[in-house]
Design a protein around this motif. Structure first.
Motif, PDB file in Angstrom:
ATOM      1  N   GLU A 383     -31.855  53.551  65.133  1.00 41.47           N
ATOM      2  CA  GLU A 383     -32.748  54.702  65.183  1.00 41.47           C
ATOM      3  C   GLU A 383     -34.070  54.382  65.877  1.00 41.47           C
ATOM      4  O   GLU A 383     -34.725  55.281  66.430  1.00 41.47           O
ATOM      5  CB  GLU A 383     -33.024  55.220  63.775  1.00 41.47           C
ATOM      6  N   ASP A 384     -34.470  53.105  65.850  1.00 45.04           N
ATOM      7  CA  ASP A 384     -35.733  52.731  66.490  1.00 45.04           C
ATOM      8  C   ASP A 384     -35.651  52.758  68.012  1.00 45.04           C
ATOM      9  O   ASP A 384     -36.692  52.690  68.685  1.00 45.04           O
ATOM     10  CB  ASP A 384     -36.146  51.327  66.039  1.00 45.04           C
ATOM     11  N   PHE A 385     -34.441  52.846  68.565  1.00 42.09           N
ATOM     12  CA  PHE A 385     -34.276  52.718  70.012  1.00 42.09           C
ATOM     13  C   PHE A 385     -33.516  53.884  70.637  1.00 42.09           C
ATOM     14  O   PHE A 385     -33.582  54.085  71.846  1.00 42.09           O
ATOM     15  CB  PHE A 385     -33.547  51.405  70.334  1.00 42.09           C
ATOM     16  N   ALA A 386     -32.762  54.611  69.822  1.00 44.31           N
ATOM     17  CA  ALA A 386     -31.949  55.697  70.357  1.00 44.31           C
ATOM     18  C   ALA A 386     -32.828  56.816  70.921  1.00 44.31           C
ATOM     19  O   ALA A 386     -33.971  56.993  70.509  1.00 44.31           O
ATOM     20  CB  ALA A 386     -31.035  56.244  69.256  1.00 44.31           C
ATOM     21  N   THR A 400     -29.106  50.261  79.883  1.00 44.68           N
ATOM     22  CA  THR A 400     -29.415  48.851  79.653  1.00 44.68           C
ATOM     23  C   THR A 400     -30.899  48.638  79.366  1.00 44.68           C
ATOM     24  O   THR A 400     -31.268  47.658  78.707  1.00 44.68           O
ATOM     25  CB  THR A 400     -28.978  47.987  80.845  1.00 44.68           C
ATOM     26  N   GLN A 401     -31.741  49.529  79.847  1.00 45.73           N
ATOM     27  CA  GLN A 401     -33.168  49.390  79.529  1.00 45.73           C
ATOM     28  C   GLN A 401     -33.403  49.608  78.036  1.00 45.73           C
ATOM     29  O   GLN A 401     -34.166  48.879  77.399  1.00 45.73           O
ATOM     30  CB  GLN A 401     -33.997  50.370  80.350  1.00 45.73           C
ATOM     31  N   LEU A 402     -32.725  50.591  77.455  1.00 43.94           N
ATOM     32  CA  LEU A 402     -32.824  50.780  76.012  1.00 43.94           C
ATOM     33  C   LEU A 402     -32.245  49.583  75.261  1.00 43.94           C
ATOM     34  O   LEU A 402     -32.796  49.135  74.258  1.00 43.94           O
ATOM     35  CB  LEU A 402     -32.088  52.059  75.599  1.00 43.94           C
ATOM     36  N   LEU A 403     -31.119  49.068  75.769  1.00 43.62           N
ATOM     37  CA  LEU A 403     -30.542  47.888  75.136  1.00 43.62           C
ATOM     38  C   LEU A 403     -31.497  46.702  75.237  1.00 43.62           C
ATOM     39  O   LEU A 403     -31.587  45.891  74.308  1.00 43.62           O
ATOM     40  CB  LEU A 403     -29.202  47.540  75.784  1.00 43.62           C
ATOM     41  N   GLY A 404     -32.228  46.604  76.351  1.00 43.35           N
ATOM     42  CA  GLY A 404     -33.210  45.530  76.487  1.00 43.35           C
ATOM     43  C   GLY A 404     -34.272  45.592  75.413  1.00 43.35           C
ATOM     44  O   GLY A 404     -34.686  44.563  74.866  1.00 43.35           O
ATOM     45  N   ALA A 408     -34.888  42.727  72.673  1.00 46.41           N
ATOM     46  CA  ALA A 408     -36.216  42.123  72.505  1.00 46.41           C
ATOM     47  C   ALA A 408     -36.590  42.056  71.033  1.00 46.41           C
ATOM     48  O   ALA A 408     -37.113  41.042  70.557  1.00 46.41           O
ATOM     49  CB  ALA A 408     -37.251  42.938  73.285  1.00 46.41           C
ATOM     50  N   ARG A 409     -36.306  43.128  70.294  1.00 50.05           N
ATOM     51  CA  ARG A 409     -36.579  43.104  68.851  1.00 50.05           C
ATOM     52  C   ARG A 409     -35.720  42.036  68.169  1.00 50.05           C
ATOM     53  O   ARG A 409     -36.198  41.312  67.297  1.00 50.05           O
ATOM     54  CB  ARG A 409     -36.291  44.473  68.259  1.00 50.05           C
ATOM     55  N   THR A 567     -24.438  55.506  73.186  1.00 54.46           N
ATOM     56  CA  THR A 567     -23.156  54.848  72.926  1.00 54.46           C
ATOM     57  C   THR A 567     -23.232  53.360  73.279  1.00 54.46           C
ATOM     58  O   THR A 567     -22.580  52.532  72.624  1.00 54.46           O
ATOM     59  CB  THR A 567     -22.012  55.523  73.691  1.00 54.46           C
ATOM     60  N   LEU A 568     -24.027  53.001  74.291  1.00 50.83           N
ATOM     61  CA  LEU A 568     -24.204  51.574  74.574  1.00 50.83           C
ATOM     62  C   LEU A 568     -24.860  50.876  73.387  1.00 50.83           C
ATOM     63  O   LEU A 568     -24.427  49.790  72.971  1.00 50.83           O
ATOM     64  CB  LEU A 568     -25.045  51.370  75.836  1.00 50.83           C
ATOM     65  N   LEU A 569     -25.910  51.449  72.841  1.00 50.33           N
ATOM     66  CA  LEU A 569     -26.532  50.852  71.663  1.00 50.33           C
ATOM     67  C   LEU A 569     -25.531  50.696  70.529  1.00 50.33           C
ATOM     68  O   LEU A 569     -25.483  49.664  69.845  1.00 50.33           O
ATOM     69  CB  LEU A 569     -27.710  51.714  71.197  1.00 50.33           C
ATOM     70  N   THR A 570     -24.694  51.697  70.350  1.00 59.80           N
ATOM     71  CA  THR A 570     -23.747  51.680  69.241  1.00 59.80           C
ATOM     72  C   THR A 570     -22.701  50.597  69.423  1.00 59.80           C
ATOM     73  O   THR A 570     -22.400  49.844  68.487  1.00 59.80           O
ATOM     74  CB  THR A 570     -23.077  53.060  69.112  1.00 59.80           C
ATOM     75  N   VAL A 571     -22.119  50.496  70.619  1.00 57.23           N
ATOM     76  CA  VAL A 571     -21.076  49.483  70.807  1.00 57.23           C
ATOM     77  C   VAL A 571     -21.677  48.081  70.833  1.00 57.23           C
ATOM     78  O   VAL A 571     -21.028  47.116  70.402  1.00 57.23           O
ATOM     79  CB  VAL A 571     -20.232  49.746  72.066  1.00 57.23           C
ATOM     80  N   ALA A 572     -22.908  47.936  71.319  1.00 54.20           N
ATOM     81  CA  ALA A 572     -23.553  46.623  71.290  1.00 54.20           C
ATOM     82  C   ALA A 572     -23.762  46.176  69.850  1.00 54.20           C
ATOM     83  O   ALA A 572     -23.531  45.006  69.503  1.00 54.20           O
ATOM     84  CB  ALA A 572     -24.882  46.667  72.035  1.00 54.20           C
TER      85      ALA A 572
END
Length: 792
Positions: A383-386, A400-404, A408-409, A567-572
């Motif tokens: 939730e902090d990044f979505a 990938t920028q959101l995943l970055g 980082a966190r 969905t990238l955040l979720t699968v990661a």
């Protein structure tokens, strides 16, 4: 060190007797495994029926490996070291198994192979025997993290094991044949990334026994001054042990090993107390002993010891040739087994005198069973990044920028534990993951210049322009109980095709061993992918790694094609929580439409595939056609095609299906992640046309679904090896994956639609023609494509 110091005995007479006894015992056991299936202690004259019918295994490297194991035992016990050894010579299995049996770690895990005559007989018979164990160092071997079936990766694995294990000594035996491989040659650079403060130490032992299967080795024939210059140029301090007289070699090996460990201790102390001011030149040992040392000097009039003929089985016709049988018995008895083993077959006190106890034994170290040391990651809440998604496609974000930001966190939250690393070629910033530098710099031990950015001697971002090193480091890191992610351009991850083969085989075998604890999964993020390599061109366009991985054990591999940022955040998150898998995630780095909210993404990823009802026009009686998609760019094109169909053929009932987890397409009987036939038919139908826009090579979808009832109705569009430096949309047009072509496919395949929709089909063909003219005149895509946005 003076000449007198170099010549002074290190081992007392008793210590020399003990290490020699251990070494001879290991040699005896290695030979016994290659040849014998009974009469293990030679209690009667050797007969043909005591010998295995098929002789398999490798003797040539075994005496040298036994020497290293024996002397490591001595220093581990004497110095109370935490140690791990990576055995590079691929088929050194007889030696490592022999030593594990001698120290008792093998019998601890396999009680039926006890340290007695019965157990020795089982040890011998099982080696390279049906229902037994492989001839190389494999997961079945206690103390191993390295599959010896393929050469070149041992040193990278060793450094991966040492990273963030400050108290660990990792010894790595590098065979001189192995040293000729590209991955191993690159691995010598690894010392320049080793942090003497937070990492352990790696002690490479280059074993020069002179020969491969049928040829001399390059490094063994290299003049000594050139070899020394090469190794020093790689940043090492080479120390030399050479000879064929056991007593002299034992003394030299003991002295040199003590010297190397003293240097390592000094380097670490200086770095950890702030005294060090220059990069460390880590010691290594160059061990030059004969190939097949202590084996038959010649066979059938031809020289064997210290030649390539000692590589595998020096006496190949023992059952058929009485002279070979007699020669084998003389060879075995030359080790004086009656001195080494008691009446019950147990190793003598002298043999065991140098062996450490408990978990200090190389076969019992928890570092080689990394799942025992594994701790879950403190993954931050998604939730902090979505990104909020009120309407599908209304906003754009770089996945990938959101995943970055997420990584980082994670880097920050693991700073104390130091159990997570990001590895990759020189592409972290290019792949939009640069936020991680705010939490950790790039590992670097060499000098820095004012122009350099983000270099850090204590960094946990690993960047080196060798995919082999990235893969090897991460494998060693994971197998010793930590977590990580490998970020790479999609086209060039193929460089490690063979390495991931070996790792998947390791995980499959390890998963069948109850004593091996699950380890963190090997996670790939493949970005800068085929559809957004329009600027680099054809050489950078290859989505085939997914095909390669999906050929492997289906319960080990997972392939995710997230269509947007959430969905990238979720699968990661899923991949980083998983165990004993190889997870391949393919995602774009360019800004793309946000289709799903976080909650929707979680539900969709949990299913692996599902209907996007907001995108379709089907009514209660089912669809006329299914538009399926997997991958970010194919998803956008499928949705654009759906919008065109809604505009031009509003009476057509269209269902849109998105697949995020490719293994869900497998039949349920092949993998628990797969769909049953009923589930598959419910999603894709069994009798309606399916137009599938796929990220990679189209035939993969056919291979995954060929047994489904509706396969004859399936038409797949994907990459068909047509690319160049061109515009982004022209890439999909060139491969017939564009929205206009997809609409034409629908018209061509829905029964009865061709005649009624002829005008619409012509508009689509005309749009493709207009596209070709436009990009050649303007160098950019059509405004209607660039400015397109989903509306419902």
């Amino acid at each position: 060190m003076t000449t007198a110091d170099r010549d002074a005995p290190v081992l007392t007479a008793d210590e020399l007797r003990e290490v020699d006894a251990h070494w001879r015992a290991a040699n005896y056991l290695a030979v016994g495994q290659i040849y014998l299936m009974s009469n293990a202690l030679l209690r009667e004259p050797l007969r043909p029926e005591h010998v295995k019918p098929r002789l398999l295994g490798h003797w040539g490297t075994s005496p040298g490996l036994n020497l290293v194991y024996t002397h490591l035992n001595r220093v581990i016990k004497q110095r109370e070291l935490e140690a791990l050894c990576v055995w590079g010579p691929g088929h050194g299995g007889p030696a490592v198994l022999a030593n594990a049996w001698l120290e008792g770690s093998y019998s601890d895990i396999y009680p039926d192979v006890g340290r007695d005559e019965t157990g020795m007989t089982r040890l011998f018979k099982q080696f390279s025997f049906p229902g037994g164990v492989p001839s190389h160092v494999a997961p079945e071997v206690p103390g191993s993290i390295h599959e010896g079936g393929e050469l070149g990766y041992s040193l990278a694995h060793a450094y991966g094991a040492a990273f963030d294990h400050p108290n660990l000594l990792v010894t790595c035996v590098v065979g001189d044949g192995e040293a000729e491989t590209g991955p191993l040659a690159a691995s010598w650079h690894s010392g320049r990334f080793l942090d003497p403060v937070h990492d352990g130490a790696v002690l490479p032992i280059l074993h020069l026994n002179g020969y491969k299967i049928a040829n001399p080795t390059v490094l063994a024939r290299m003049p000594q001054d050139e070899l020394d210059a090469l190794l020093r140029g790689y940043g090492h301090l080479p120390l030399y042990v050479e000879g064929d007289d056991p007593a002299q070699v034992h003394q030299d090996m003991a002295r040199t090993l003590d010297q190397a460990l003293d240097l390592i201790t000094d380097h670490q102390r200086a770095a950890r107390t702030g005294e060090a001011t220059t990069p460390v030149r880590w010691p290594m040992i160059v061990l030059r002993t004969p190939k097949g040392w202590t084996g038959p000097a010649d066979v059938d009039g031809l020289p064997v010891e210290n030649t390539w003929r000692a590589h595998q089985v020096p006496l190949p016709e023992v059952r058929e040739n009485p002279e070979h049988l007699a020669q084998l018995e003389r060879w075995l008895r030359s080790y004086r087994p009656d001195e080494l083993f008691g009446d019950d077959g147990r190793p003598s006190d002298a043999v065991l005198a140098c062996v450490p106890h408990g978990t200090r034994r190389l076969g019992s170290t928890s570092y080689a069973n990394g799942g025992l040391r594994l701790r879950s990651l403190p993954l931050p809440p998604l939730e902090d990044f979505a990104v909020p998604v009120d309407k599908p496609g209304a906003t754009l974000h770089s996945p990938t920028q959101l995943l970055g930001d997420f990584l980082a966190r994670l880097m920050t939250d693991t700073a104390g534990e130091r159990n997570f690393r990001l590895v990759g070629p020189d592409e972290t910033a290019s792949n939009k993951l640069g936020a991680v530098y705010e939490a950790s710099g790039k590992a670097w031990q060499e000098r820095t210049l004012p122009v350099d950015e983000d270099l850090d001697p204590h960094g946990r971002v690993m960047e080196v322009l060798s995919e082999h090193l990235c893969q090897g480091w991460l494998e060693g890191y994971l197998l010793t109980g930590r977590h990580g992610l490998f970020s790479c351009y999609e086209a060039f991850v193929h460089i490690v095709d063979s390495m991931v083969n070996q790792h998947i085989k390791w995980l499959k075998t390890a998963g069948e061993l109850t004593w091996r604890a699950p380890v963190a999964s090997l996670n790939y993020l493949l970005t800068s992918h085929v559809w957004r390599q329009d600027h680099n061109g054809f050489s950078h366009q290859d989505p085939g790694f997914v095909d390669h991985v999906l050929n492997k054990s289906p319960h080990i591999v997972r392939v995710y094609l997230p269509p947007d940022a959430n969905t990238l955040l979720t699968v990661a998150d899923t991949a980083l929580r998983s165990r004993d898998h190889v997870n391949v995630i393919v995602a774009g780095k360019n800004p793309g439409p946000d289709w799903l909210s976080l909650d929707q993404a979680r539900a969709h990823c949990a299913r692996g595939a599902g209907v996007w009802d907001w995108a379709g026009t089907e009514r209660g009686d089912g669809p006329d056609v299914v538009l399926a998609c997997a991958g970010d760019v194919p998803t956008q094109e499928i949705l654009a095609a759906a919008a065109l169909l809604r505009e031009h053929l509003p009476e057509l009932a269209v269902r849109v299906v998105n697949v995020v987890d490719m293994t869900t397409l497998l039949p349920a009987e092949e993998d628990s992640n797969g769909m049953s036939d009923a589930e598959y038919d419910g999603l894709f139908t069994s009798d309606k046309p399916v137009i599938f826009g796929y990220h990679g090579y189209p035939w993969l979808i056919h291979r995954l679904t060929y047994r489904r009832a509706g396969h004859d109705n399936l038409h797949v569009r994907g990459y068909k090896e047509s690319g160049t430096t061109t515009t982004p949309f022209d890439m999909v047009v060139r491969n017939d994956l564009d929205r206009f072509r997809l609409v034409m496919d629908v018209i061509d395949r829905v029964p009865g639609l061709g005649v009624r929709a002829a005008a619409t089909r012509q508009r689509m063909a005309d749009a493709r023609t207009r596209h070709h003219r436009w990009i050649r005149e303007h160098g950019t895509d059509l405004p209607e494509v660039v400015e397109w946005q989903w509306t419902n």
